[in-house]
Scaffold this motif. Structure first.
Motif, PDB file in Angstrom:
ATOM      1  N   SER A 135      49.845 -11.247  49.054  1.00  0.00           N
ATOM      2  CA  SER A 135      50.259 -10.052  49.786  1.00  0.00           C
ATOM      3  C   SER A 135      51.780  -9.916  49.824  1.00  0.00           C
ATOM      4  O   SER A 135      52.315  -8.808  49.696  1.00  0.00           O
ATOM      5  N   THR A 138      53.315  -8.047  46.959  1.00  0.00           N
ATOM      6  CA  THR A 138      53.320  -6.574  47.006  1.00  0.00           C
ATOM      7  C   THR A 138      54.530  -6.064  47.772  1.00  0.00           C
ATOM      8  O   THR A 138      55.103  -5.029  47.416  1.00  0.00           O
ATOM      9  N   VAL A 181      42.934  -8.442  47.778  1.00  0.00           N
ATOM     10  CA  VAL A 181      42.589  -7.023  47.895  1.00  0.00           C
ATOM     11  C   VAL A 181      43.858  -6.201  48.079  1.00  0.00           C
ATOM     12  O   VAL A 181      44.030  -5.150  47.450  1.00  0.00           O
ATOM     13  N   LYS A 182      44.771  -6.672  48.913  1.00  0.00           N
ATOM     14  CA  LYS A 182      46.030  -5.959  49.136  1.00  0.00           C
ATOM     15  C   LYS A 182      46.851  -5.897  47.849  1.00  0.00           C
ATOM     16  O   LYS A 182      47.497  -4.883  47.557  1.00  0.00           O
ATOM     17  N   TYR A 184      45.633  -5.939  44.759  1.00  0.00           N
ATOM     18  CA  TYR A 184      44.974  -4.962  43.899  1.00  0.00           C
ATOM     19  C   TYR A 184      45.323  -3.537  44.320  1.00  0.00           C
ATOM     20  O   TYR A 184      45.664  -2.688  43.470  1.00  0.00           O
ATOM     21  N   GLU A 185      45.249  -3.258  45.609  1.00  0.00           N
ATOM     22  CA  GLU A 185      45.486  -1.894  46.083  1.00  0.00           C
ATOM     23  C   GLU A 185      46.909  -1.444  45.781  1.00  0.00           C
ATOM     24  O   GLU A 185      47.134  -0.290  45.385  1.00  0.00           O
ATOM     25  N   TYR A 186      47.880  -2.352  45.930  1.00  0.00           N
ATOM     26  CA  TYR A 186      49.251  -1.986  45.598  1.00  0.00           C
ATOM     27  C   TYR A 186      49.394  -1.713  44.104  1.00  0.00           C
ATOM     28  O   TYR A 186      49.989  -0.703  43.695  1.00  0.00           O
ATOM     29  N   LYS A 188      47.172  -0.815  41.977  1.00  0.00           N
ATOM     30  CA  LYS A 188      46.482   0.418  41.604  1.00  0.00           C
ATOM     31  C   LYS A 188      47.322   1.642  41.942  1.00  0.00           C
ATOM     32  O   LYS A 188      47.433   2.584  41.157  1.00  0.00           O
ATOM     33  N   GLU A 189      47.933   1.627  43.118  1.00  0.00           N
ATOM     34  CA  GLU A 189      48.753   2.764  43.547  1.00  0.00           C
ATOM     35  C   GLU A 189      50.025   2.888  42.713  1.00  0.00           C
ATOM     36  O   GLU A 189      50.636   3.961  42.666  1.00  0.00           O
ATOM     37  N   LYS A 202      39.266  -5.116  39.635  1.00  0.00           N
ATOM     38  CA  LYS A 202      38.404  -4.359  40.546  1.00  0.00           C
ATOM     39  C   LYS A 202      36.967  -4.862  40.473  1.00  0.00           C
ATOM     40  O   LYS A 202      36.319  -5.070  41.518  1.00  0.00           O
ATOM     41  N   SER A 237      39.130   3.364  50.052  1.00  0.00           N
ATOM     42  CA  SER A 237      39.100   2.084  49.349  1.00  0.00           C
ATOM     43  C   SER A 237      38.121   2.135  48.184  1.00  0.00           C
ATOM     44  O   SER A 237      37.028   2.690  48.289  1.00  0.00           O
ATOM     45  N   ASP A 238      38.502   1.500  47.086  1.00  0.00           N
ATOM     46  CA  ASP A 238      37.606   1.401  45.932  1.00  0.00           C
ATOM     47  C   ASP A 238      36.347   0.603  46.256  1.00  0.00           C
ATOM     48  O   ASP A 238      35.380   0.645  45.495  1.00  0.00           O
TER      49      ASP A 238
END
Length: 302
Positions: A135, A138, A181-182, A184-186, A188-189, A202, A237-238
């Motif tokens: 995390s 990110t 997860v955090k 991945y989300e960063y 992806k964005e 994912k 969320s995906d």
């Protein structure tokens, strides 16, 4: 759910920081009030301590407590890279303190000198963890100068972290999974700067989340378990669609298990670990934090 009882508890019992968070999230309060309260936990080296994470009363800067600060920064939507709190965190992360070249330490030695939960014991022989490293990466990618050595390091650490994730898949640690997860989300964005295979990431995370969520809901009210809200923060969320049913159940759980004082049960304890008085204080701090998290979750998922 009784919103007014929850609000009353927070106003009467919360730390100034959590009261400011409540006001910001639900009453149109000031972002600056949250940041002013947060800054009280920041040390001269830029890291955070002083029981910002209520289960560890260490005043010294540590990666975990600094990670908590980054989550609050995200919560209030602070974007200014030159903000003193952000620059301080970057200074701490760039200093090499509590960093072995690959991961930031999950625990630090001085934890053992202060009241803390047993899971924050320092053990020099413990395996490296990607909680909170995955995390923190990110945060660096978002806020560090792209020409800095810290930013270059973070790009390398993304690849190392993903290799670790695949090598240890599936993981048992909810803390590790949450940080991935955090990450991945960063990524992806901010996919214009792709460093790893996000499609593969994912797919693996979808399996990983199913592996760690506690589907035995009969123990949710009495044991520390992995509820979907720990990993799935919104319908965007995906991972929401595949877990929609259990997310909906958590909303019902929240609405049906509130206590008369407006709180929810704190399902872990360290009162038998030498520090009963400190735990009673920390438990109260956690109650306000959980009120905020649960009500925010309801507003996001409902």
């Amino acid at each position: 759910m009784n919103y007014n009882q929850a609000r009353s508890f927070v106003y009467k019992n919360a730390r100034p920081l959590d009261l400011a968070r409540w006001k910001y999230l639900f009453e149109g309060g000031s972002k600056e009030d949250v940041l002013t309260a947060l800054a009280a936990y920041q040390n001269e080296d830029g890291g955070f301590g002083h029981a910002l994470e209520p289960d560890c009363w260490n005043p010294d800067s540590s990666p975990i407590q600094t990670w908590v600060a980054t989550e609050i920064i995200k919560e209030v939507g602070l974007e200014e890279k030159d903000h003193p709190i952000i620059q301080g965190i970057l200074q701490y992360l760039a200093s090499g303190k509590d960093f072995d070249g690959h991961t930031w330490a999950n625990t630090i030695a001085s934890n053992n000198n202060v009241p803390h939960a047993p899971w924050w014991d320092y053990d020099p022989a413990a395996e490296a963890s990607y909680n909170p490293t995955a995390s923190l990466i990110t945060f660096i990618l978002k806020f560090a100068d792209r020409e800095s050595g810290l930013f270059t390091l973070a790009r390398t650490l993304v690849k190392e972290a993903y290799s670790y994730f695949k090598a240890h898949f599936p993981m048992e640690s909810v803390g590790n999974v949450s940080c991935f997860v955090k990450l991945y989300e960063y990524l992806k964005e901010n996919s214009a700067d792709t460093l790893i295979d996000l499609t593969e990431f994912k797919a693996l995370l979808q399996q990983q989340i199913r592996h760690v969520i506690t589907y035995d809901t009969s123990i949710w009210a009495t044991e520390y378990v992995c509820k979907p809200s720990i990993l799935i923060g919104s319908k965007a969320s995906d991972f929401y669609a595949e877990n929609q049913e259990i997310c909906a159940y958590e909303c019902e759980f929240i609405e049906n298990t509130q206590k008369p004082d407006g709180t929810w049960a704190i399902t872990w304890s360290w009162e038998d670990y030498d520090y009963p008085e400190e735990w009673s204080i920390s438990k109260n701090w956690w109650k306000s934090d959980w009120i905020i998290k649960y009500i925010r979750y309801l507003k996001t998922i409902r």
